[in-house]
Design an enzyme around this catalytic site. Structure first.
Site, mmCIF file in Angstrom:
data_model
loop_
_atom_site.group_PDB
_atom_site.id
_atom_site.type_symbol
_atom_site.label_atom_id
_atom_site.label_comp_id
_atom_site.label_asym_id
_atom_site.label_seq_id
_atom_site.Cartn_x
_atom_site.Cartn_y
_atom_site.Cartn_z
ATOM 1 N N ILE A 254 -10.083 -58.474 -1.963
ATOM 2 C CA ILE A 254 -9.434 -59.749 -1.621
ATOM 3 C C ILE A 254 -8.755 -59.646 -0.252
ATOM 4 C CG2 ILE A 254 -7.592 -61.363 -2.255
ATOM 5 C CD1 ILE A 254 -8.274 -60.791 -5.207
ATOM 6 N N TYR B 231 -2.493 -53.797 -17.630
ATOM 7 C CA TYR B 231 -2.651 -54.567 -16.385
ATOM 8 C C TYR B 231 -2.004 -55.947 -16.530
ATOM 9 C CZ TYR B 231 -5.094 -57.445 -12.882
ATOM 10 O OH TYR B 231 -5.405 -58.319 -11.861
#
Length: 310
Positions: A15, A146
């Protein structure tokens, strides 16, 4: 007027390498903070050649390094994290990087008085949704280390907002895909599996009836949302970043078959699957960021196949 500097953790990753060029186009200087474990050194070197990008080769787990490197920066983007599947395989490393790393970055940003911190959160904070589309005020039920770290990250941002006036936006990314993504990425493993078979003329195999769905959002639109969040007037809110459209696995297979250009029919593997659907309510993204997606799933996936096959 001197250029503003954006401090971006994980800036050499998938990203990040889509965000940095957009920041340069907008006239920012960029300081990438990345341990380069998965970072792309060649791409960073090309960006550094502009004269407006520098790399600090360090790890978010080291608070002193984060604090020192952030000095003189005006804005912060925190992307560095361990992925979902890795977090289940190794919860210790996940908590270390995602939880401790989050805190080091947020505490340093609060200390340095940055104007805005943009945090890469995740749609996974919702868990399995009870209704669609998924809204920012829905109940959160994170299921893996996560996902838990992303939710805790949002809570930590609120703590530093209350205690030190930190201004933040948490972007809850839905299922990101696009050029440059690692083939092991959790949400795109189904894309890679289908494409691998299609390239050899084999039909994709779909579990159940292919009704499970995701909200696939192109990485270019993700990068646009990050820049919009840095510049938005309103802060201190989580914001969904998706297309608002849920694409079923069966529909995804049809898109990829057409894109690859093979004459096959999907095969269905009759077994019980937990049918889960995902689609973002992106009203807040429009209102707070002035953002909406520009790349339709069919177009994005078709372009991705062209890159893969080229």
């Amino acid at each position: 007027m001197s250029k503003q500097t954006v401090f971006i953790t994980g800036g050499a990753g998938f990203i990040g390498l889509h965000v940095v060029p957009l920041l340069l186009d907008k006239g920012y200087r960029v300081r990438i903070f990345d341990n380069m474990f998965r970072g792309d050194r060649d791409q960073v070197a090309k960006l550094a050649a502009t004269g407006d990008v520098e790399l600090v080769d360090q790890d978010v787990r080291y608070g002193g390094a984060v604090h020192a490197a952030m000095k003189g920066c005006d804005l912060v983007v925190h992307l560095a994290a361990v992925s979902i599947n890795k977090s289940q395989a190794d919860p210790y490393e996940s908590i270390d990087i995602n939880m401790v790393g989050n805190h080091n970055v947020f505490a340093a940003a609060a200390d340095h008085g940055v104007k805005r911190l943009v945090f890469a959160s995740s749609a996974s904070v919702y868990g399995d949704p009870k209704k669609l589309p998924m809204h920012e005020d829905d109940r959160l039920d994170p299921l893996t280390p996560y996902c838990i770290s992303k939710r805790a990250g949002e809570d930590l941002l609120a703590f530093y907002q209350r205690s030190k006036g930190l201004n933040w936006i948490a972007l809850r990314f839905f299922n990101v895909y696009g050029p440059g993504q690692k083939p092991t990425a959790y949400y795109t493993s189904v894309i890679n599996h289908f494409v691998k078979r299609l390239k050899t003329g084999q039909p994709p195999i779909i579990d159940g009836r292919g009704e499970q769905s995701m909200d696939f959002i192109h990485v270019h639109d993700i990068a646009r949302s990050v820049v919009a969040a840095l510049e938005a007037e309103q802060g201190n809110v989580p914001v969904n970043i998706g297309t608002g459209i849920d694409t079923s696995v069966a529909t995804l297979a049809e898109i990829l078959i057409k894109a690859v250009g093979v004459d096959v029919e999907p095969q269905f593997n009759p077994r019980e699957v937990l049918v889960s659907r995902r689609a973002a309510d992106i009203t807040r993204a429009r209102e707070v960021l002035g953002w909406e997606p520009t790349i339709a799933v069919e177009d994005g996936m078709t372009d991705l196949i062209k890159v893969e096959v080229a």
